[in-house]
Design an enzyme around this catalytic site. Structure first.
Site, short mmCIF file in Angstrom:
data_model
loop_
_atom_site.label_atom_id
_atom_site.label_comp_id
_atom_site.label_asym_id
_atom_site.label_seq_id
_atom_site.Cartn_x
_atom_site.Cartn_y
_atom_site.Cartn_z
N LYS A 178 0.91 -1.22 0.02
CA LYS A 178 0.09 0.06 -0.09
C LYS A 178 0.75 1.41 0.16
O LYS A 178 0.69 2.31 -0.86
CB LYS A 178 -0.79 -0.05 1.18
CG LYS A 178 -1.95 -1.18 1.28
CD LYS A 178 -2.71 -1.17 2.67
CE LYS A 178 -2.43 -1.15 3.79
NZ LYS A 178 -1.66 -2.37 4.16
N ARG A 237 -9.16 0.85 9.26
CA ARG A 237 -8.75 -0.27 9.55
C ARG A 237 -9.70 -1.30 10.26
O ARG A 237 -9.70 -2.51 10.53
CB ARG A 237 -7.36 -0.47 10.28
CG ARG A 237 -6.29 -0.86 9.41
CD ARG A 237 -4.90 -0.88 10.68
NE ARG A 237 -3.82 -1.37 10.10
CZ ARG A 237 -2.73 -0.92 9.55
NH1 ARG A 237 -2.56 0.42 9.01
NH2 ARG A 237 -1.55 -1.53 9.16
N ARG A 276 13.01 -9.72 3.55
CA ARG A 276 13.33 -8.47 3.81
C ARG A 276 13.97 -8.57 5.14
O ARG A 276 15.18 -7.63 5.23
CB ARG A 276 12.09 -7.76 4.27
CG ARG A 276 12.02 -6.51 4.24
CD ARG A 276 10.77 -5.53 3.80
NE ARG A 276 10.01 -5.39 4.91
CZ ARG A 276 8.51 -5.58 4.74
NH1 ARG A 276 7.86 -5.53 3.15
NH2 ARG A 276 7.80 -5.46 5.67
N ARG A 290 11.93 -2.04 10.25
CA ARG A 290 10.79 -1.55 11.30
C ARG A 290 10.75 -2.55 12.39
O ARG A 290 10.97 -3.74 12.20
CB ARG A 290 9.37 -1.59 10.51
CG ARG A 290 9.26 -0.29 9.74
CD ARG A 290 8.02 -0.29 8.71
NE ARG A 290 6.83 -1.04 9.53
CZ ARG A 290 5.82 -1.08 8.89
NH1 ARG A 290 5.36 -0.32 7.80
NH2 ARG A 290 4.45 -1.30 9.71
N ARG A 324 -0.45 -9.69 12.74
CA ARG A 324 -1.00 -8.46 12.14
C ARG A 324 -2.03 -9.05 10.90
O ARG A 324 -2.93 -8.46 10.95
CB ARG A 324 -0.12 -7.79 11.56
CG ARG A 324 0.71 -6.98 12.73
CD ARG A 324 1.89 -6.08 12.00
NE ARG A 324 1.46 -4.87 11.26
CZ ARG A 324 2.03 -4.34 10.29
NH1 ARG A 324 3.16 -4.85 9.87
NH2 ARG A 324 1.33 -3.34 9.90
#
Ligand code: AMP
Length: 192
Positions: A13, A88, A127, A137, A148
Protein backbone atom coordinates in the site's frame (compact mmCIF):
# COMPACT_ATOMS: atom_id res chain seq x y z
CA UNK A 1 -9.47 12.69 -6.02
CA UNK A 2 -9.73 10.84 -2.70
CA UNK A 3 -8.66 7.21 -2.56
CA UNK A 4 -8.49 4.46 0.04
CA UNK A 5 -5.88 1.73 -0.41
CA UNK A 6 -6.79 -1.42 1.47
CA UNK A 7 -4.92 -4.68 1.84
CA UNK A 8 -3.02 -6.77 4.35
CA UNK A 9 0.22 -5.61 5.96
CA UNK A 10 3.07 -5.87 3.48
CA UNK A 11 0.78 -5.81 0.42
CA UNK A 12 2.52 -2.72 -0.94
CA UNK A 13 0.00 0.00 0.00
CA UNK A 14 2.76 2.43 0.95
CA UNK A 15 4.71 1.84 -2.26
CA UNK A 16 1.60 2.28 -4.41
CA UNK A 17 0.46 5.34 -2.44
CA UNK A 18 3.81 7.01 -3.17
CA UNK A 19 3.46 6.25 -6.90
CA UNK A 20 -0.08 7.70 -6.94
CA UNK A 21 1.05 10.74 -4.97
CA UNK A 22 3.66 11.49 -7.64
CA UNK A 23 1.40 10.71 -10.59
CA UNK A 24 -1.67 12.68 -9.52
CA UNK A 25 -0.42 15.33 -7.07
CA UNK A 26 -2.55 13.96 -4.26
CA UNK A 27 -1.08 13.34 -0.85
CA UNK A 28 -0.32 10.02 0.84
CA UNK A 29 -1.77 9.88 4.35
CA UNK A 30 -0.15 6.91 6.04
CA UNK A 31 -1.41 6.42 9.58
CA UNK A 32 1.49 4.02 10.24
CA UNK A 33 4.01 6.75 9.23
CA UNK A 34 2.16 9.28 11.42
CA UNK A 35 2.37 6.93 14.38
CA UNK A 36 6.06 6.19 13.70
CA UNK A 37 6.78 9.97 13.76
CA UNK A 38 5.02 10.17 17.13
CA UNK A 39 7.20 7.31 18.36
CA UNK A 40 10.31 9.14 17.13
CA UNK A 41 9.20 12.36 18.86
CA UNK A 42 8.88 10.51 22.16
CA UNK A 43 5.40 11.95 22.82
CA UNK A 44 2.88 10.23 25.08
CA UNK A 45 0.95 9.12 22.00
CA UNK A 46 4.23 7.79 20.58
CA UNK A 47 4.92 5.72 23.68
CA UNK A 48 1.48 4.15 23.45
CA UNK A 49 1.85 3.63 19.69
CA UNK A 50 5.22 1.90 20.06
CA UNK A 51 3.84 -0.70 22.45
CA UNK A 52 0.75 -1.29 20.30
CA UNK A 53 2.66 -1.49 17.01
CA UNK A 54 5.34 -3.81 18.37
CA UNK A 55 2.65 -6.18 19.60
CA UNK A 56 0.94 -6.19 16.19
CA UNK A 57 -2.32 -4.85 17.64
CA UNK A 58 -4.33 -1.83 16.50
CA UNK A 59 -4.47 1.62 18.08
CA UNK A 60 -7.87 2.66 19.49
CA UNK A 61 -10.40 3.80 16.88
CA UNK A 62 -11.11 7.16 18.53
CA UNK A 63 -7.44 8.17 18.46
CA UNK A 64 -6.98 7.19 14.82
CA UNK A 65 -10.23 8.81 13.75
CA UNK A 66 -9.25 12.06 15.44
CA UNK A 67 -5.82 12.03 13.77
CA UNK A 68 -7.33 11.54 10.31
CA UNK A 69 -10.20 13.98 10.75
CA UNK A 70 -7.70 16.74 11.57
CA UNK A 71 -5.27 15.69 8.87
CA UNK A 72 -7.72 15.75 5.94
CA UNK A 73 -8.62 19.36 6.76
CA UNK A 74 -5.05 20.55 6.14
CA UNK A 75 -4.38 22.57 3.00
CA UNK A 76 -2.12 19.98 1.37
CA UNK A 77 -5.17 17.70 1.06
CA UNK A 78 -7.01 20.14 -1.16
CA UNK A 79 -6.31 18.21 -4.40
CA UNK A 80 -7.07 14.93 -2.72
CA UNK A 81 -5.49 12.22 -0.63
CA UNK A 82 -4.63 8.54 -0.58
CA UNK A 83 -5.49 6.89 2.71
CA UNK A 84 -2.87 4.22 3.41
CA UNK A 85 -3.61 2.29 6.60
CA UNK A 86 -6.97 3.89 7.42
CA UNK A 87 -9.73 2.77 7.87
CA UNK A 88 -8.71 -0.49 9.56
CA UNK A 89 -11.98 -1.33 11.33
CA UNK A 90 -15.68 -0.94 10.60
CA UNK A 91 -15.83 1.78 13.27
CA UNK A 92 -13.14 3.73 11.41
CA UNK A 93 -14.91 3.23 8.07
CA UNK A 94 -18.16 4.62 9.54
CA UNK A 95 -16.33 7.53 11.15
CA UNK A 96 -14.63 8.29 7.83
CA UNK A 97 -17.98 8.36 6.06
CA UNK A 98 -19.26 10.91 8.61
CA UNK A 99 -16.16 13.09 8.53
CA UNK A 100 -16.12 13.21 4.72
CA UNK A 101 -19.76 14.15 4.65
CA UNK A 102 -19.35 16.91 7.20
CA UNK A 103 -16.38 18.38 5.36
CA UNK A 104 -18.05 18.13 1.93
CA UNK A 105 -15.52 15.68 0.59
CA UNK A 106 -16.25 12.52 -1.38
CA UNK A 107 -14.55 9.20 -1.61
CA UNK A 108 -13.74 8.44 -5.23
CA UNK A 109 -12.09 5.01 -5.14
CA UNK A 110 -11.51 2.15 -2.74
CA UNK A 111 -8.80 -0.17 -3.99
CA UNK A 112 -7.94 -3.45 -2.34
CA UNK A 113 -4.47 -4.82 -3.06
CA UNK A 114 -4.96 -8.58 -2.83
CA UNK A 115 -2.02 -10.74 -1.70
CA UNK A 116 -2.02 -14.27 -0.23
CA UNK A 117 -0.86 -14.52 3.38
CA UNK A 118 1.92 -17.02 2.61
CA UNK A 119 3.40 -14.69 -0.02
CA UNK A 120 3.47 -11.92 2.58
CA UNK A 121 5.26 -14.23 5.02
CA UNK A 122 7.84 -15.10 2.32
CA UNK A 123 8.28 -11.41 1.50
CA UNK A 124 8.96 -10.47 5.10
CA UNK A 125 11.44 -13.33 5.48
CA UNK A 126 13.49 -12.00 2.57
CA UNK A 127 13.17 -8.41 3.83
CA UNK A 128 14.46 -9.42 7.26
CA UNK A 129 17.42 -11.20 5.64
CA UNK A 130 18.24 -8.32 3.28
CA UNK A 131 17.86 -5.31 5.58
CA UNK A 132 20.22 -4.15 8.27
CA UNK A 133 18.86 -4.06 11.83
CA UNK A 134 18.65 -0.26 11.85
CA UNK A 135 16.70 0.02 8.56
CA UNK A 136 14.14 -2.52 9.69
CA UNK A 137 10.84 -1.53 11.30
CA UNK A 138 10.50 -2.90 14.81
CA UNK A 139 7.32 -4.73 13.73
CA UNK A 140 9.15 -6.35 10.77
CA UNK A 141 9.34 -9.97 11.85
CA UNK A 142 7.47 -13.13 10.97
CA UNK A 143 5.81 -13.51 14.36
CA UNK A 144 4.38 -9.98 14.41
CA UNK A 145 3.36 -10.27 10.75
CA UNK A 146 1.33 -13.41 11.49
CA UNK A 147 -0.37 -11.60 14.36
CA UNK A 148 -1.07 -8.57 12.13
CA UNK A 149 -2.46 -10.83 9.40
CA UNK A 150 -4.82 -12.41 11.93
CA UNK A 151 -6.01 -8.96 12.99
CA UNK A 152 -6.37 -7.92 9.35
CA UNK A 153 -8.69 -10.85 8.60
CA UNK A 154 -10.65 -10.37 11.82
CA UNK A 155 -10.99 -6.60 12.00
CA UNK A 156 -10.06 -5.00 8.68
CA UNK A 157 -11.32 -7.45 6.04
CA UNK A 158 -14.95 -7.01 7.29
CA UNK A 159 -14.88 -3.48 5.87
CA UNK A 160 -14.47 -4.88 2.34
CA UNK A 161 -18.19 -5.83 2.05
CA UNK A 162 -19.04 -2.39 3.47
CA UNK A 163 -17.45 -0.78 0.39
CA UNK A 164 -18.60 -3.54 -1.98
CA UNK A 165 -22.22 -2.87 -0.99
CA UNK A 166 -21.68 0.78 -1.83
CA UNK A 167 -20.37 -0.28 -5.26
CA UNK A 168 -17.00 1.24 -4.48
CA UNK A 169 -14.67 -1.73 -4.09
CA UNK A 170 -12.03 -2.38 -6.75
CA UNK A 171 -9.57 -5.25 -6.42
CA UNK A 172 -6.08 -5.43 -7.82
CA UNK A 173 -3.82 -8.48 -7.79
CA UNK A 174 -0.93 -7.38 -5.60
CA UNK A 175 1.20 -10.37 -6.51
CA UNK A 176 2.26 -8.81 -9.81
CA UNK A 177 5.28 -6.52 -10.11
CA UNK A 178 5.13 -3.04 -8.55
CA UNK A 179 4.76 -1.45 -12.01
CA UNK A 180 2.02 -3.85 -13.08
CA UNK A 181 0.10 -3.18 -9.86
CA UNK A 182 0.43 0.58 -10.26
CA UNK A 183 -0.66 0.39 -13.90
CA UNK A 184 -3.80 -1.50 -12.86
CA UNK A 185 -4.52 1.09 -10.16
CA UNK A 186 -4.01 3.91 -12.64
CA UNK A 187 -6.46 2.24 -15.03
CA UNK A 188 -9.07 2.18 -12.26
CA UNK A 189 -8.65 5.80 -11.22
CA UNK A 190 -8.66 7.12 -14.77
CA UNK A 191 -11.79 5.30 -15.90
CA UNK A 192 -14.18 7.99 -14.74
P1 AMP B 1 1.23 0.32 8.90
O1 AMP B 1 2.47 1.10 8.69
O2 AMP B 1 0.04 0.87 8.16
O3 AMP B 1 1.42 -1.14 8.62
O4 AMP B 1 0.84 0.45 10.44
C1 AMP B 1 1.70 0.02 11.47
C2 AMP B 1 0.94 -0.16 12.76
O5 AMP B 1 0.36 1.08 13.17
C3 AMP B 1 -0.26 -1.12 12.71
O6 AMP B 1 0.13 -2.47 12.87
C4 AMP B 1 -1.11 -0.62 13.88
O7 AMP B 1 -0.58 -1.03 15.11
C5 AMP B 1 -0.91 0.88 13.79
N1 AMP B 1 -1.94 1.51 12.92
C6 AMP B 1 -1.75 2.14 11.73
N2 AMP B 1 -2.89 2.59 11.22
C7 AMP B 1 -3.86 2.24 12.12
C8 AMP B 1 -5.27 2.41 12.15
N3 AMP B 1 -5.93 3.03 11.17
N4 AMP B 1 -5.93 1.92 13.23
C9 AMP B 1 -5.29 1.30 14.24
N5 AMP B 1 -3.97 1.09 14.27
C10 AMP B 1 -3.25 1.56 13.22
Amino acid sequence: MNIILLGPPGAGKGTQAKILQKAYGIIQLSTGDMLRSSVASGSKLGQQAKAVMDSGNLMPDDIMTQIISQRIEQTDCINGFILDGFPRTTEQALALEDMLESSDKVLDFVIEIVVDDEILVDRIKSRVEEMSQEDRRSDDNVETLRKRLGIYHEQTAPILPFYRERGMLNQVDGMMSITEVSNKIKQIVTTV
